[in-house]
Design an enzyme around this catalytic site. Structure first.
Site, PDB file in Angstrom:
ATOM      1  N   SER A 191       0.848  -1.196   0.000  1.00  0.00           N
ATOM      2  CA  SER A 191       0.000   0.000   0.000  1.00  0.00           C
ATOM      3  C   SER A 191       0.884   1.247   0.000  1.00  0.00           C
ATOM      4  O   SER A 191       0.402   2.361  -0.226  1.00  0.00           O
ATOM      5  CB  SER A 191      -0.928   0.005   1.222  1.00  0.00           C
ATOM      6  N   GLU A 218      -0.025 -12.502  -1.415  1.00  0.00           N
ATOM      7  CA  GLU A 218      -1.461 -12.603  -1.686  1.00  0.00           C
ATOM      8  C   GLU A 218      -1.780 -13.879  -2.445  1.00  0.00           C
ATOM      9  O   GLU A 218      -0.990 -14.317  -3.292  1.00  0.00           O
ATOM     10  CB  GLU A 218      -1.910 -11.397  -2.532  1.00  0.00           C
ATOM     11  N   GLU A 255      -9.119  -9.679   3.807  1.00  0.00           N
ATOM     12  CA  GLU A 255      -9.430  -8.291   3.430  1.00  0.00           C
ATOM     13  C   GLU A 255     -10.791  -8.220   2.735  1.00  0.00           C
ATOM     14  O   GLU A 255     -11.041  -8.954   1.768  1.00  0.00           O
ATOM     15  CB  GLU A 255      -8.328  -7.720   2.506  1.00  0.00           C
TER      16      GLU A 255
END
Ligand code: KIV
Length: 276
Positions: free
Chosen positions: A46, A116, A183
């Site tokens: 991020s 991920e 998430e």
């Protein structure tokens, strides 16, 4: 205080104690997060959004991540620091994935990495674990898949995608991740996953049943002017305070109020006299 380890986190889940995690990307912020007693720092990709100003995380490179992770690890002695594997650093081959994961520990001083994905990443996770590198998983909304997912949306709302998410969670847990980020997952699906897996779940937009919580620090401190997701709570609103301070600075410099005498340094008179 001894540094938090992956064992501490498992113990916390067993004792029903919540786990805290925040992102950080620089030394000064990481010092504060460490001092506040937060369990883990994620040097998240991020970084691309909140520090580098990209629209998404896809352009973030290994070099960006290593550079920022180094700054964070120099600041911490208590938090467990997790380096986030950027897009394409673990997709091409397991060999490349292990080498890149290793850089976070060897060059940047992190204690673990995050990547991920679900079932499709099991072999990669196992290969990284074989190299003695703790891995954190991340399922649900996986921002590196934004183009495939068709945007930043809540995941697992229908039967097929909810079942697939449970399958992904089981696969990551069985592969040996030490924790799993969920998430943008419906609260009760996150609860089901949390009850099912042995590793701690760390929610972000996944409700209150997860074993822990992570937020992007710029969002929760009110220091980011881009899109703030619904799941974020602003624990402070620093941006207006900072802008006000900057305006005061501008005014004081322009009017000659700052710097004052007290901000200057002295020089001995005889040195000064001999200058002319
Ligand atoms: O990069 C990041 O900050 C993350 C969190 C949102 C979990 O992956």
């Amino acid at each position: 205080m001894a540094r938090i380890t992956t064992t501490t986190l498992r113990d916390k889940k067993a004792k029903n104690e919540k786990i805290t995690m925040l992102t950080s990307y620089d030394y000064s912020t990481a010092v504060m997060v460490d001092q506040a007693g937060i369990d883990m720092i994620l040097v998240g990709d991020s970084l691309g959004n909140v520090v580098l100003g990209y629209e998404n995380t896809l352009a973030v490179t290994m070099e960006d991540m290593i550079h920022h992770t180094k700054a964070v690890t120099r600041a911490t002695s208590n938090c467990l620091v997790v380096g986030d594997m950027p897009f394409l650093s673990y997709h091409v081959s397991t060999q490349e994935a292990v080498r890149n994961a290793g850089r976070f520990l060897k060059e940047a001083g992190a204690q673990a990495i995050k990547l991920e994905g679900g079932t499709e990443r099991v072999d990669t996770v196992k290969a990284i674990l074989d190299a003695q590198i703790p891995v954190m998983g991340h399922i649900g909304l996986t921002p590196q898949s934004v183009n495939q997912l068709g945007g930043f949306k809540v995941q697992g709302k229908d039967l097929d995608t909810a079942r697939k998410m449970i399958e992904d969670a089981r696969a990551m847990d069985e592969a040996g991740v030490f924790a799993l980020v969920l998430e943008c997952v419906p609260t009760l699906l996150a609860k089901r996953i949390t009850e099912e897996v042995s590793c701690p779940t760390i929610g972000i937009g996944a409700g209150h049943y997860c074993d822990g919580q992570v937020l992007v620090i710029n969002d929760m401190l009110g220091m980011f002017s881009g899109h703030i997701p619904k799941f974020v709570k602003k624990f402070a609103n620093l941006q207006p305070l900072i802008i006000a301070a900057l305006k005061d600075y501008k005014k004081e410099v322009e009017t000659g109020t700052f710097p004052g005498e007290e901000h200057g340094f002295t020089i001995k008179d005889d040195v000064l006299e001999r200058l002319y």
